[in-house]
Write an enzyme that holds these catalytic residues in place. Structure first.
Site, mmCIF file in Angstrom:
data_model
loop_
_atom_site.group_PDB
_atom_site.id
_atom_site.type_symbol
_atom_site.label_atom_id
_atom_site.label_comp_id
_atom_site.label_asym_id
_atom_site.label_seq_id
_atom_site.Cartn_x
_atom_site.Cartn_y
_atom_site.Cartn_z
ATOM 1 N N ASN A 122 -12.792 19.765 -2.378
ATOM 2 C CA ASN A 122 -11.540 20.194 -1.777
ATOM 3 C C ASN A 122 -11.029 21.534 -2.293
ATOM 4 O O ASN A 122 -11.357 21.949 -3.403
ATOM 5 C CB ASN A 122 -10.442 19.148 -2.063
ATOM 6 C CG ASN A 122 -10.626 17.859 -1.325
ATOM 7 O OD1 ASN A 122 -10.581 17.815 -0.109
ATOM 8 N ND2 ASN A 122 -10.843 16.775 -2.061
ATOM 9 N N GLU A 167 -10.615 7.493 -6.485
ATOM 10 C CA GLU A 167 -10.487 8.848 -5.965
ATOM 11 C C GLU A 167 -11.818 9.576 -6.165
ATOM 12 O O GLU A 167 -12.314 9.663 -7.290
ATOM 13 C CB GLU A 167 -9.363 9.597 -6.679
ATOM 14 C CG GLU A 167 -9.251 11.068 -6.343
ATOM 15 C CD GLU A 167 -9.111 11.315 -4.848
ATOM 16 O OE1 GLU A 167 -9.927 12.102 -4.303
ATOM 17 O OE2 GLU A 167 -8.210 10.736 -4.226
ATOM 18 N N ASP A 215 -16.740 7.038 -4.838
ATOM 19 C CA ASP A 215 -16.566 6.877 -3.396
ATOM 20 C C ASP A 215 -15.948 5.511 -3.116
ATOM 21 O O ASP A 215 -16.358 4.497 -3.698
ATOM 22 C CB ASP A 215 -17.917 6.990 -2.689
ATOM 23 C CG ASP A 215 -17.828 6.656 -1.213
ATOM 24 O OD1 ASP A 215 -17.339 7.499 -0.444
ATOM 25 O OD2 ASP A 215 -18.221 5.521 -0.841
ATOM 26 N N GLY A 216 -14.953 5.468 -2.240
ATOM 27 C CA GLY A 216 -14.205 4.246 -2.000
ATOM 28 C C GLY A 216 -15.067 3.089 -1.521
ATOM 29 O O GLY A 216 -14.975 1.968 -2.036
ATOM 30 N N ASP A 259 -6.463 4.947 2.095
ATOM 31 C CA ASP A 259 -5.752 6.217 2.317
ATOM 32 C C ASP A 259 -6.734 7.369 2.138
ATOM 33 O O ASP A 259 -6.512 8.279 1.359
ATOM 34 C CB ASP A 259 -4.580 6.345 1.335
ATOM 35 C CG ASP A 259 -3.641 7.483 1.714
ATOM 36 O OD1 ASP A 259 -3.755 8.003 2.837
ATOM 37 O OD2 ASP A 259 -2.804 7.859 0.876
#
Length: 528
Positions: free
Chosen positions: A248, A332, A357-358, A375
């Site tokens: 990001n 996260e 990773d979720g 989310d």
């Protein structure tokens, strides 16, 4: 050293080929990072970047081959490399203005597929030209390095291998080393410097174009010295933190009332800390209905909450404050975001944070939770592997009998068969009861899913017994907005989940709504 000597040294030609291939991939990876804060990093944007660069390389191959046959002068090749070095060096500094200007201009006229057209024209304007120049390298080097027909296959194969190896390194180096360590701007300058160095070595040996070489070196040096002031959001002057991670662009802004994390320079708030400890008025507040639905306030023992997509912990922090003693785990994928949570957003130390990773985290666990919040959707960048029926089935397996899943959907749409319709239908194929609560004044929508039909009654009973008046008022708002969703046939699977295309349609709708006033005002002045 004369021309014959330097070009007869195949190692120099091989170095040129190797670093040219490396630079192409570095420009491509840099392009994705430079454009992501404005257009997202979705598969659509990647497709545009890859397509434009491949077309540019193909044009460069044709041009380089014809030029090498008609005017086989190495000066031309290394002159193009020098020009490419200058262009690449200027990309992060001039490119952000071009990207912003092109986007604003197109927003006035384009109402459909805005993301595709804006990304395409921005990519053409900023990245196509240097890739055309770099595309001329291989055919030109073949001309200079093939000395006889007896070994031409071997030579061409060696050049191709070196180009491929350079491309591989140019793929991994920016992603895992230079961009996280020194940022996108310096990454462009590093590879610009490599291209410039190769050209300068050639021209110094030829004792030609000394002034151009000196000016190029000075330009790259000056840009390097001023790179500390580089900012994606160049119009902002109150940014507390601006950084980049593997995943990001990160921006932290602080005001008298709040601290905000954004991963997009144009719009969007990923996390927020209210300094007066009040609720945000945003989707995090609505999501607090999930613990109430699961009966956590009335439990004799602490409940368990899992958050997939923790961000900097806005929802987690509120859960720890309003439901004391609850056990909270946050997942996260971005390590830098997880670090910001503790540094700027007062994330309680009691919250267990995993950088992972979720979906993978969920699959590897056999623990059950009273609440699982999903989310992980950010603007158009919706991970397909966390939007499929297989994923939601995995979530359901990890919920208790009275457990509730809450999903933050951030692209509310008025049209039929939108991305949210697909997500709700997919959730409805796994859960017996699905309720939606649109967030007032925003584009978010909270979706609550569960198997136990008594959850809604538990929520109605629980919200009446809340001791905090602000939370109780918020739960009244959620109760008033809750709507039962009927299951449909729009199902997303691991095999077929066109989330980018569906998200782009909603993005067009959102942008059109926001810009209609300005577009009509501009066109009115233009034609009257």
């Amino acid at each position: 050293m004369n021309e014959k000597n330097i070009l007869s040294n195949k190692y120099f030609l091989y170095i040129t080929e190797f670093f040219s291939g490396m630079s192409v991939m570095a420009v491509e990876l840099g392009a994705s990072r430079l454009m992501a804060p404005y257009f997202s990093s979705s598969q659509i944007v990647w497709t545009v970047i890859i397509g434009v660069i491949m077309i540019a390389m193909a044009l460069g191959n044709v041009w380089g081959g014809r030029t090498a046959d008609k005017k086989p002068s190495p000066d031309k090749l290394y002159g193009r490399l020098l020009l490419a070095a200058v262009w690449v060096a200027l990309i992060p500094f001039a490119g952000r203005y071009l990207i912003t200007g092109i986007s604003l201009l197109l927003a006035v006229f384009v109402t459909k597929n805005f993301l595709v057209w804006a990304a395409l024209f921005a990519c053409l304007a900023v990245f196509a030209f240097p890739c055309v120049l770099l595309g001329t390298v291989t055919p030109s080097l073949v001309k200079y390095s093939v000395s006889s027909l007896d070994d031409n296959g071997k030579t061409v194969g060696e050049l191709g291998a070196l180009n491929t190896i350079g491309s591989i390194i140019g793929t991994f180096l920016p992603t895992f080393v230079t961009i996280p360590a020194v940022g996108t701007a310096i990454t462009f300058l590093i590879f610009s410097g490599v291209l410039a160095a190769i050209s300068i070595v050639y021209f110094l040996s030829m004792r030609r174009k000394m002034v151009k070489c000196a000016l190029t070196a000075v330009l790259i040096l000056v840009l390097g010295l001023t790179s500390g002031t580089f900012s994606f959001a160049f119009w902002e002057n109150d940014i507390t933190v601006e950084d980049e991670s593997i995943y990001n662009y990160l921006q932290v802004k602080e005001s008298d009332s709040s601290v905000i994390l954004s991963t997009n320079v144009l719009f969007g708030v990923q996390s927020i800390l209210m300094k007066n400890a009040s609720l945000t008025g945003m989707y995090y507040d609505y999501a607090l209905a999930a613990p109430v639905m699961a009966g956590i306030p009335q439990m004799d023992s602490p409940g368990n909450i899992l958050i997939l997509g923790l961000g900097t912990g806005t929802f987690a922090k509120y859960c720890s404050e309003y439901f004391p003693g609850v056990s909270i785990e946050g997942v996260e994928i971005d390590e830098k975001i997880a670090k910001l949570a503790g540094e700027y957003f007062d994330l309680p130390e009691s919250i267990n944070v995993s950088v992972y990773d979720g979906r993978s985290y969920l699959t590897a666990s056999d623990k059950k939770y009273d609440v699982i919040m999903v989310d992980a959707y950010q603007d158009i960048t919706i991970p397909f592997q966390m939007s499929s029926v297989e994923f939601f089935s995995e979530v359901e397996k990890h919920l208790t009998d009275n457990g509730v899943m809450v999903v933050n959907m951030n692209m509310k749409s008025k049209s039929e068969n939108s991305i949210n319709d697909y997500l709700c239908d997919t959730i409805g194929s796994v859960f017996d009861h699905v309720y939606a609560a649109p967030v007032e004044g925003g584009t978010n929508c909270e979706v609550f899913a569960f198997q136990n039909p008594g959850v809604i009654q538990a929520f109605e009973d629980g919200r009446k017994n809340l001791s905090d008046p602000e939370l109780a008022a918020m739960m009244d708002t959620v109760s008033d907005s809750l709507t039962l969703r009927e299951s449909g046939s729009l199902i997303l699977t691991d095999d077929k989940a066109p989330v980018e295309v569906l998200g782009m349609r909603v993005l067009d709708e959102i942008i059109a709504d926001e810009l209609d006033y300005y577009r009509n005002l501009y066109l009115g002045k233009l034609f009257h």
